[in-house]
Write a protein that holds these residues in place. Structure first.
Motif, PDB file in Angstrom:
ATOM      1  N   ILE A  34      69.139  14.432  32.185  1.00 57.61           N
ATOM      2  CA  ILE A  34      69.400  13.190  32.913  1.00 57.61           C
ATOM      3  C   ILE A  34      70.329  13.511  34.073  1.00 57.61           C
ATOM      4  O   ILE A  34      71.405  14.080  33.886  1.00 57.61           O
ATOM      5  CB  ILE A  34      70.052  12.112  32.017  1.00 57.61           C
ATOM      6  N   SER A  35      69.907  13.157  35.260  1.00 60.04           N
ATOM      7  CA  SER A  35      70.715  13.403  36.461  1.00 60.04           C
ATOM      8  C   SER A  35      71.327  12.098  36.942  1.00 60.04           C
ATOM      9  O   SER A  35      70.656  11.069  36.999  1.00 60.04           O
ATOM     10  CB  SER A  35      69.848  14.013  37.570  1.00 60.04           C
ATOM     11  N   GLY A  36      72.593  12.137  37.284  1.00 57.46           N
ATOM     12  CA  GLY A  36      73.252  10.958  37.816  1.00 57.46           C
ATOM     13  C   GLY A  36      72.797  10.665  39.233  1.00 57.46           C
ATOM     14  O   GLY A  36      72.414  11.560  39.986  1.00 57.46           O
ATOM     15  N   PRO A  38      67.707  20.663  38.053  1.00 56.93           N
ATOM     16  CA  PRO A  38      66.497  19.962  37.591  1.00 56.93           C
ATOM     17  C   PRO A  38      65.214  20.745  37.879  1.00 56.93           C
ATOM     18  O   PRO A  38      64.301  20.774  37.053  1.00 56.93           O
ATOM     19  CB  PRO A  38      66.535  18.645  38.383  1.00 56.93           C
ATOM     20  N   LEU A  39      65.146  21.397  39.039  1.00 56.46           N
ATOM     21  CA  LEU A  39      63.963  22.188  39.372  1.00 56.46           C
ATOM     22  C   LEU A  39      63.886  23.431  38.500  1.00 56.46           C
ATOM     23  O   LEU A  39      62.798  23.794  38.017  1.00 56.46           O
ATOM     24  CB  LEU A  39      64.000  22.580  40.851  1.00 56.46           C
ATOM     25  N   LEU A  40      65.016  24.090  38.256  1.00 52.58           N
ATOM     26  CA  LEU A  40      65.031  25.257  37.377  1.00 52.58           C
ATOM     27  C   LEU A  40      64.597  24.867  35.964  1.00 52.58           C
ATOM     28  O   LEU A  40      63.872  25.610  35.294  1.00 52.58           O
ATOM     29  CB  LEU A  40      66.429  25.872  37.344  1.00 52.58           C
ATOM     30  N   ALA A  41      65.049  23.702  35.516  1.00 50.85           N
ATOM     31  CA  ALA A  41      64.655  23.223  34.186  1.00 50.85           C
ATOM     32  C   ALA A  41      63.156  22.946  34.132  1.00 50.85           C
ATOM     33  O   ALA A  41      62.485  23.253  33.135  1.00 50.85           O
ATOM     34  CB  ALA A  41      65.448  21.966  33.825  1.00 50.85           C
ATOM     35  N   LYS A  42      62.628  22.385  35.198  1.00 53.48           N
ATOM     36  CA  LYS A  42      61.191  22.115  35.249  1.00 53.48           C
ATOM     37  C   LYS A  42      60.395  23.406  35.189  1.00 53.48           C
ATOM     38  O   LYS A  42      59.407  23.504  34.458  1.00 53.48           O
ATOM     39  CB  LYS A  42      60.851  21.347  36.527  1.00 53.48           C
ATOM     40  N   GLY A  73      59.997  24.720  31.789  1.00 53.25           N
ATOM     41  CA  GLY A  73      59.147  23.961  30.885  1.00 53.25           C
ATOM     42  C   GLY A  73      59.751  22.688  30.345  1.00 53.25           C
ATOM     43  O   GLY A  73      59.142  22.020  29.501  1.00 53.25           O
ATOM     44  N   PHE A  74      60.941  22.323  30.802  1.00 46.21           N
ATOM     45  CA  PHE A  74      61.587  21.078  30.355  1.00 46.21           C
ATOM     46  C   PHE A  74      61.253  19.988  31.371  1.00 46.21           C
ATOM     47  O   PHE A  74      61.884  19.890  32.421  1.00 46.21           O
ATOM     48  CB  PHE A  74      63.099  21.275  30.230  1.00 46.21           C
ATOM     49  N   LYS A  75      60.281  19.181  31.042  1.00 49.48           N
ATOM     50  CA  LYS A  75      59.713  18.277  32.036  1.00 49.48           C
ATOM     51  C   LYS A  75      60.109  16.813  31.875  1.00 49.48           C
ATOM     52  O   LYS A  75      59.804  15.995  32.734  1.00 49.48           O
ATOM     53  CB  LYS A  75      58.189  18.395  32.018  1.00 49.48           C
ATOM     54  N   LYS A  76      60.784  16.477  30.775  1.00 49.11           N
ATOM     55  CA  LYS A  76      61.200  15.084  30.602  1.00 49.11           C
ATOM     56  C   LYS A  76      62.567  14.915  31.269  1.00 49.11           C
ATOM     57  O   LYS A  76      63.623  15.033  30.637  1.00 49.11           O
ATOM     58  CB  LYS A  76      61.248  14.686  29.131  1.00 49.11           C
ATOM     59  N   ILE A  77      62.510  14.684  32.568  1.00 47.15           N
ATOM     60  CA  ILE A  77      63.712  14.594  33.399  1.00 47.15           C
ATOM     61  C   ILE A  77      63.871  13.166  33.896  1.00 47.15           C
ATOM     62  O   ILE A  77      62.941  12.594  34.464  1.00 47.15           O
ATOM     63  CB  ILE A  77      63.616  15.568  34.592  1.00 47.15           C
ATOM     64  N   GLY A  78      65.030  12.598  33.673  1.00 45.81           N
ATOM     65  CA  GLY A  78      65.272  11.214  34.069  1.00 45.81           C
ATOM     66  C   GLY A  78      66.478  11.078  34.965  1.00 45.81           C
ATOM     67  O   GLY A  78      67.150  12.051  35.319  1.00 45.81           O
ATOM     68  N   GLU A  79      66.771   9.844  35.320  1.00 45.24           N
ATOM     69  CA  GLU A  79      67.845   9.553  36.265  1.00 45.24           C
ATOM     70  C   GLU A  79      68.598   8.310  35.817  1.00 45.24           C
ATOM     71  O   GLU A  79      68.013   7.389  35.248  1.00 45.24           O
ATOM     72  CB  GLU A  79      67.254   9.347  37.654  1.00 45.24           C
TER      73      GLU A  79
END
Length: 323
Positions: A117-119, A178-182, A185-191
């Motif tokens: 989760i990114s602020g 967030p891009l490195l995480a994607k 393979g970690f694709k459930k990224i929220g805000e």
């Protein structure tokens, strides 16, 4: 342990006591088990002495001190390696990030199943000289990464522990976690919209030069993410295209000269007098160099000790897999 707070800092001795007290109030109110990892990135003031004093008062405080200033990415990387909590939350030490955001960030990771989760500092207390370039920069990263976030560089983020253990942050790559995480393979990224407070002590440690270095880092992380394990696909394809462009141009010039000779065309220019000849020759040389660069990059990639490091999410059956 529920939460690991990773806080890199540089010359923030004035804000640290207030930040620690605020974090402790939030954690105690919610009954979290936690640790606060304060990473002193080569401070020249009394920040480390303050960290030692806070540690004496609160055993949940932990500290890492660098001998010199290495940058925020190095601080985050060291903190990530030391983090033991199920959820890892990062924030800045300047009191512009509010610890009151911690419970909701924790809930989104622990209970809603997000990987990251990114602020989003929707309302920023920064001068226009920072906000306008930041909006443009975030727009570019959003288009390139295909990740729909408004504020990639917000220091207030929350992660599953396995995300930070499998993402290597170096240089100034903290902007692109967030891009490195994607890529990992970690694709459930929220805000989440978070409060951004006006700076109370000190001054910003980041200058306008990060705008230029940020775009260079973006090119680097995109290239490494796409071609880090298969560089020949990039260099080889590019080299082949450029070489063939030059080869076809040379062939055309050669056939034109042969046509002039067969038909006894007077005053036909020499091949070396045709400016396209030098363009074609340059293309063939550059194409060959790119192709050779691809071979060298493949050799380096295949010799890398971590060339087959892949993230295994689940294993079915009695299997032992070495990582």
């Amino acid at each position: 342990m529920n939460i690991s707070l990773v806080i890199p800092l540089l010359n923030e001795e004035e804000s640290l006591p207030e930040l620690e007290a605020w974090i402790r109030r939030v954690m105690d109110a919610n009954g979290y088990s936690y640790e606060v990892i304060l990473v002193d990135d080569g401070s020249t003031d009394g920040s480390w002495n303050v960290i030692e004093q806070l540690r004496a008062q609160n055993p949940n405080i932990k500290g890492i001190k660098f001998r010199r200033n290495y940058g925020k990415s190095a601080g985050l990387h060291s903190g990530f390696q030391a983090a033991n909590g199920d959820v890892v939350i990062t924030m800045d030490a300047d009191l512009q990030d509010s610890p009151d955001e911690i419970p909701e960030l924790y809930n989104l990771i622990a209970n809603e199943g997000y990987d990251l989760i990114s602020g989003w500092k929707k309302k920023r207390h920064d001068p226009i000289s920072k906000t306008v370039p930041s909006k443009f920069y975030n727009w570019v990263v959003r288009k390139v990464s295909k990740i729909n976030l408004h504020d990639f560089n917000c220091g207030l983020k929350a992660y599953k522990n396995e995300v930070v253990k499998n993402v290597e942050v170096y240089g100034d790559m903290h902007r692109f976690i967030p891009l490195l995480a994607k890529w990992a393979g970690f694709k459930k990224i929220g805000e989440k919209v978070v409060e951004h407070r006006a700076r109370k002590y000190g001054y910003s440690k980041f200058g306008w030069t990060r705008l230029f270095t940020g775009f260079l880092d973006l090119l680097s992380v995109v290239f490494v993410g796409r071609y880090g394990k298969k560089p020949m696909q990039f260099f080889g394809t590019s080299g082949l295209i450029v070489f063939m462009l030059g080869f076809v141009s040379v062939a055309f010039i050669g056939f034109s000269k042969l046509y002039d000779v067969v038909n006894n065309v007077k005053r036909a220019p020499l091949i070396a007098e045709n400016p396209w000849f030098f363009f074609a020759l340059t293309c063939m040389i550059i194409g060959t160099q790119l192709f050779l660069a691809g071979f060298v990059a493949e050799l380096v990639s295949r010799s890398a000790p971590h060339r087959n490091n892949y993230i295994v999410e689940k294993v079915l059956g009695a299997l032992e897999i070495e990582q």
